[in-house]
Design a protein around this motif. Structure first.
Motif, PDB file in Angstrom:
ATOM      1  N   PHE A   1       0.792  -1.305   0.274  1.00 35.82           N
ATOM      2  CA  PHE A   1      -0.155   0.135   0.379  1.00 35.82           C
ATOM      3  C   PHE A   1       1.369   1.385  -0.451  1.00 35.82           C
ATOM      4  CE2 PHE A   1      -3.393  -3.177   1.869  1.00 35.82           C
ATOM      5  CZ  PHE A   1      -3.740  -2.860   1.150  1.00 35.82           C
TER       6      PHE A   1
ATOM      7  N   MET B   1     -10.925 -14.187  -6.512  1.00 34.22           N
ATOM      8  CA  MET B   1     -10.080 -13.111  -6.735  1.00 34.22           C
ATOM      9  C   MET B   1      -8.433 -14.181  -8.203  1.00 34.22           C
ATOM     10  SD  MET B   1     -10.988 -10.134  -7.186  1.00 34.22           S
ATOM     11  CE  MET B   1     -13.004 -10.306  -6.669  1.00 34.22           C
TER      12      MET B   1
ATOM     13  N   PHE C   1      -7.010  -6.148   8.904  1.00 36.54           N
ATOM     14  CA  PHE C   1      -6.314  -5.205   9.615  1.00 36.54           C
ATOM     15  C   PHE C   1      -7.009  -5.129  10.980  1.00 36.54           C
ATOM     16  CE2 PHE C   1      -6.897  -5.010   5.573  1.00 36.54           C
ATOM     17  CZ  PHE C   1      -6.733  -3.758   4.927  1.00 36.54           C
TER      18      PHE C   1
ATOM     19  N   GLU D   1      -8.659  -1.319   0.734  1.00 36.03           N
ATOM     20  CA  GLU D   1      -7.499  -1.896   1.037  1.00 36.03           C
ATOM     21  C   GLU D   1      -7.858  -3.129   1.559  1.00 36.03           C
ATOM     22  OE1 GLU D   1      -5.081   2.050   2.390  1.00 36.03           O
ATOM     23  OE2 GLU D   1      -5.668   0.108   3.724  1.00 36.03           O
ATOM     24  N   ALA D   2      -8.400  -4.099   2.222  1.00 36.00           N
ATOM     25  CA  ALA D   2      -8.978  -5.018   2.044  1.00 36.00           C
ATOM     26  C   ALA D   2      -8.814  -6.037   0.887  1.00 36.00           C
ATOM     27  CB  ALA D   2      -9.588  -5.742   2.917  1.00 36.00           C
ATOM     28  N   ALA D   3      -9.705  -5.416  -0.227  1.00 36.38           N
ATOM     29  CA  ALA D   3     -10.475  -5.976  -1.255  1.00 36.38           C
ATOM     30  C   ALA D   3      -8.663  -6.146  -1.721  1.00 36.38           C
ATOM     31  CB  ALA D   3     -11.205  -5.101  -1.548  1.00 36.38           C
ATOM     32  N   PHE D   4      -7.440  -5.547  -2.232  1.00 40.13           N
ATOM     33  CA  PHE D   4      -6.288  -5.017  -3.257  1.00 40.13           C
ATOM     34  C   PHE D   4      -5.722  -6.469  -2.256  1.00 40.13           C
ATOM     35  CE2 PHE D   4      -7.064   0.180  -3.696  1.00 40.13           C
ATOM     36  CZ  PHE D   4      -7.713  -0.642  -4.618  1.00 40.13           C
ATOM     37  N   SER D   5      -5.904  -6.650  -1.264  1.00 44.31           N
ATOM     38  CA  SER D   5      -5.213  -7.590  -0.282  1.00 44.31           C
ATOM     39  C   SER D   5      -4.930  -8.672  -0.921  1.00 44.31           C
ATOM     40  CB  SER D   5      -4.588  -7.317   0.859  1.00 44.31           C
ATOM     41  OG  SER D   5      -5.710  -7.284   1.442  1.00 44.31           O
ATOM     42  N   LEU D   6      -6.342  -9.304  -0.778  1.00 42.96           N
ATOM     43  CA  LEU D   6      -6.689 -10.876  -1.647  1.00 42.96           C
ATOM     44  C   LEU D   6      -7.098 -10.955  -2.955  1.00 42.96           C
ATOM     45  CD1 LEU D   6     -10.346 -10.060   0.906  1.00 42.96           C
ATOM     46  CD2 LEU D   6      -7.984 -11.675   1.263  1.00 42.96           C
ATOM     47  N   GLY D   7      -6.476  -9.414  -3.459  1.00 41.46           N
ATOM     48  CA  GLY D   7      -6.033 -10.080  -5.226  1.00 41.46           C
ATOM     49  C   GLY D   7      -6.967  -9.223  -5.749  1.00 41.46           C
ATOM     50  N   ALA D   8      -7.571  -8.428  -5.525  1.00 37.66           N
ATOM     51  CA  ALA D   8      -9.154  -8.120  -6.521  1.00 37.66           C
ATOM     52  C   ALA D   8      -8.149  -6.339  -6.715  1.00 37.66           C
ATOM     53  CB  ALA D   8      -9.650  -7.341  -5.730  1.00 37.66           C
ATOM     54  N   GLY D   9      -7.701  -6.902  -8.521  1.00 38.30           N
ATOM     55  CA  GLY D   9      -7.236  -5.204  -8.514  1.00 38.30           C
ATOM     56  C   GLY D   9      -8.025  -4.435  -8.242  1.00 38.30           C
ATOM     57  N   PRO D  10      -8.043  -2.997  -9.123  1.00 37.81           N
ATOM     58  CA  PRO D  10      -8.551  -2.042  -9.212  1.00 37.81           C
ATOM     59  C   PRO D  10     -10.376  -1.885  -9.642  1.00 37.81           C
ATOM     60  CG  PRO D  10      -6.904  -1.082  -9.913  1.00 37.81           C
ATOM     61  CD  PRO D  10      -7.083  -2.798  -9.585  1.00 37.81           C
TER      62      PRO D  10
ATOM     63  N   GLU E   1     -15.527   2.665   4.710  1.00 42.41           N
ATOM     64  CA  GLU E   1     -13.489   2.749   5.299  1.00 42.41           C
ATOM     65  C   GLU E   1     -12.676   2.556   3.903  1.00 42.41           C
ATOM     66  OE1 GLU E   1     -12.717   2.146   9.193  1.00 42.41           O
ATOM     67  OE2 GLU E   1     -14.457   1.809   9.485  1.00 42.41           O
TER      68      GLU E   1
ATOM     69  N   ASN F   1     -10.048   1.071   4.204  1.00 42.13           N
ATOM     70  CA  ASN F   1      -9.403  -0.125   5.344  1.00 42.13           C
ATOM     71  C   ASN F   1      -9.995  -1.160   3.701  1.00 42.13           C
ATOM     72  OD1 ASN F   1      -7.627   0.338   6.440  1.00 42.13           O
ATOM     73  ND2 ASN F   1      -8.904  -0.177   8.677  1.00 42.13           N
ATOM     74  N   ILE F   2     -11.941  -0.953   3.669  1.00 42.77           N
ATOM     75  CA  ILE F   2     -12.420  -2.246   3.032  1.00 42.77           C
ATOM     76  C   ILE F   2     -12.022  -2.205   1.518  1.00 42.77           C
ATOM     77  CG2 ILE F   2     -14.823  -2.426   2.398  1.00 42.77           C
ATOM     78  CD1 ILE F   2     -15.412  -1.566   4.921  1.00 42.77           C
TER      79      ILE F   2
ATOM     80  N   TRP G   1      -2.211  -6.284  -4.727  1.00 42.08           N
ATOM     81  CA  TRP G   1      -3.273  -7.601  -5.637  1.00 42.08           C
ATOM     82  C   TRP G   1      -2.626  -8.588  -6.515  1.00 42.08           C
ATOM     83  CZ3 TRP G   1      -4.199  -2.464  -6.898  1.00 42.08           C
ATOM     84  CH2 TRP G   1      -3.902  -2.055  -7.907  1.00 42.08           C
TER      85      TRP G   1
END
Lengths: 359, 299
Positions: free
Chosen positions: A52, A102, A81, B201-210, B196, B198-199, A73
């Protein structure tokens, strides 16, 4: 599950160094805790690992692969978090399935893996619920399952327990530790709670002002703090300011002569652990340092009692005594004696007066 | 409630007392607005509805009756149904464009960390400070056949004939968008701010692109705001008056000007009927869309 390496990672915002030249090597399966006060750079470091925040300089390697410039990603990092950040519009099972979807995991494979992950965190029966229908502790476990289910290379925990109440926190930290050990997960956790850090970590990193102050095991940090900051932050210390006059001889600013470990001559601070100092109502024997004092303040903590003792030089030390049956009933103004071995003190050269992190 | 001691001794009485008190204060709070709405909206609507069932006779104007002929006239004459469909088309296009243009703008506004955020929001609202008529007048000087743009382009020699910008459907659509966009942006912004970071970011961290993050997380979570903003801009678009009159010119007809035109001609029954058709269509369409979307994303 993989080895994580940070090489000379720096993050600057204008003139401000959020992270300064941090180098870490976390072997596969290790549980590493980043510990420090707020604003010390531990969270920024975690966010650099997660992707990030882009490092201003330095390299992040995950399983030997350079991920420094990869977006979050495309890194295989599971993140939990502080506020859990569950998707409120998706059920528990859909939350956990998200990472698998995903990754284009085939549909028939998803359900059993979600069920398995929920079973691991003991929430197998709540898959259909919405996050808001769960307690804080349950939400936290959903967040954990969601981050584990896709077998991340590294698990990142950002103060995962700070929103739980004290009792639950103690249970959950043992659960998390057992889980990561069972799965052999490389884990980085950020916390400012040293008790949490000490219970969970294989190794700890103490950070302050964006830099790593010390990296080591619990014993390393507690018994051999690298600097005054670590001595104050990990466990507690009373600091006596003064100077080393000759090897093994420390003279406080107030004029007390104290026997101490060997150290170079010059201005220094002497750190004393409260529980390593003995206290008696009569004169003590057999200690390298034996001093009379007056009780200044008593705080009753239940299992232990903190006694603040004013030494003849008006300097103060904190003594922690176990709350034993038949122990002395101390009150402010009582005369006492304190004693400790020369090896008890930790010497830090220089007149640096950093923040004393007394709890 | 005055005798606290007695009241505490008999809790049920006190509870009732308090409920009575809060009802009273609630009544005081919502009373004036209710009265104004009732007097200013419901009453005229009732009267209007009654009028729409009357007959119109030239010279005598309105004649008391109970007839549906005004409604029949509207739906059987292609002149009027065309106006209706033009209005619907313009409103839908404007709403869609407002959503497409407004979402990114609202997102940036919601997520920006700059201390100039208030100024940015002010800039979004700024167009509303200029009335519709003033804005349209300004556009005429700019885009008219002897307006600044055409004159400049002809002087330079890029075009020889003035372009027809004013008095087209495009001009009306652009004008309505300019008015409605701030409503869409502000509605969306407040909803996105409630999601938020954070939510995401959570999606990004789980592998979702923009894009996946937007589709699976941001869009469904912002849906209440999207619905609200869409309804708002759609209603405003359906009922636009000044913009179609000023930018559409005499030949471009929409429902709002049609209603007013009928009243100007003193044909109150038909004007009332057109008003009712416009209002009902707007209501039915928004309600249907709302139900369909809610069903699709029901939680």
């Amino acid at each position: 599950m993989a080895r994580l390496q940070l090489q000379n990672v720096t993050k600057r915002y204008g003139d401000f160094h959020a992270v300064r030249d941090v180098t870490l090597d976390v072997p596969d399966g290790e549980f590493l805790v980043l510990l420090g006060p707020s604003g010390c750079g531990k969270t920024t470091t975690l966010r650099i690992i997660a992707g990030f925040v882009e490092a201003t300089a330095g390299v992040v390697l995950l399983g030997g692969r350079d991920v420094t410039t990869l977006p979050p990603w495309k890194r295989n990092a599971g993140l939990v978090f502080q506020n859990y950040a569950l998707f409120p519009h998706l059920s528990v099972a859909e939350n956990v399935a998200f990472g698998l979807e995903m990754r284009k995991v085939p549909k028939p494979e998803i359900a059993p893996r979600v069920a398995e992950a929920l079973r691991l965190v003991r929430l197998g029966h709540l898959g259909e619920r919405l996050p808001r229908q769960l307690s804080g502790g349950q939400q936290q476990r959903v967040a954990l399952a969601r981050a584990l289910v896709f077998k991340p290379d590294v698990l990142l925990l950002d103060e995962p327990l700070s929103n739980l109440d004290a009792k639950l926190r103690q249970e959950v930290r043992i659960e998390i530790r057992q889980l990561t050990r069972e799965l052999g997960l490389t884990t980085i956790m950020v916390t400012h709670d040293q008790e949490e850090a000490l219970t969970m970590a294989d190794r700890l990193v103490v950070m302050s002002d964006g830099s790593v102050r010390q990296l080591g095991t619990q014993q390393d940090l507690y018994e051999r703090p690298a600097d005054r900051f670590v001595a104050g932050f990990v466990g507690r210390s009373t600091f006596l300011e003064g100077a080393v006059e000759a090897s093994g001889k420390f003279r406080t600013d107030g004029g007390l002569d104290i026997k101490c470990p060997n150290g170079s001559v010059g201005p220094a601070s002497l750190a004393l652990r409260p529980e390593r100092i003995s206290l008696g109502t009569g004169p003590l024997q057999g200690f390298d340092n034996q001093l009379p004092g007056v009780v200044d303040f008593v705080s009753y903590l239940g299992a232990n009692i903190d006694v603040h003792v004013r030494l003849p030089s008006k300097e103060r030390v904190i003594v922690q005594i176990p709350n034993r049956e038949g122990g002395p009933d101390l009150r402010t103004g009582d005369s006492v004696h304190v004693g400790w071995a020369a090896s008890t003190g930790a010497l830090f050269a220089g007149a640096e007066r950093g923040a004393e992190a007394l709890r | 409630m005055a005798q606290t001691v007695t009241a505490t001794a008999t809790p049920p009485a006190r509870v009732e007392d308090e409920r009575g008190g809060s009802l009273l204060s609630a009544g005081v709070l919502i009373g004036p607005a209710t009265v104004i709405v009732a007097m200013g909206l419901l009453l005229p609507i009732c009267i209007l509805f009654r009028y729409s069932l009357n007959q119109f006779k030239p010279r005598v104007m309105m004649v008391e009756a109970f007839t549906l002929e005004n409604y029949v006239k509207f739906f059987t004459d292609p002149y009027y149904t065309n106006i209706f469909f033009t209005t619907l088309k313009v409103a839908l296009i404007c709403t869609a464009i407002c959503l497409v243009l407004g979402f990114p703008l609202a997102y940036v506004l919601a997520r920006t960390q700059t201390r100039f955020k208030n100024i940015l929001i002010m800039l979004v609202v700024l167009p509303l400070f200029v009335g519709n008529a003033v804005r349209a007048a300004g556009w005429m000087t700019l885009f008219g056949s002897k307006g600044f743009l055409n004159v400049t382009l002809m002087d330079i020699g890029i075009i020889s004939e003035p372009m027809q910008i004013m008095f087209t459907e495009g001009a009306v659509i652009a004008g309505i968008i300019a008015v409605n966009l701030p409503y869409m942006v502000l509605t969306l912004q407040s909803v996105i701010e409630g999601i938020e970071r954070n939510i995401e970011e959570a999606a990004f961290s789980l592998g979702a692109g923009p894009f996946a993050m937007f589709r699976r997380v941001l869009w469904p979570m912002a849906l209440p705001g999207i619905i609200a903003g869409t309804i708002l801009t759609f209603i405003l678009g359906m009922n636009a008056y000044a913009t179609p009159v000023l930018l559409g010119g005499p030949k471009f007809k929409m429902m709002g000007p049609l209603v007013f035109g009928q009243f100007q001609l003193n044909n109150w029954p038909f004007g009332a009927a057109v008003s009712f058709i416009l209002m009902s269509a707007t209501l039915v369409l928004t309600a249907t869309a709302n139900i369909l979307i809610q069903r699709r994303y029901r939680r």
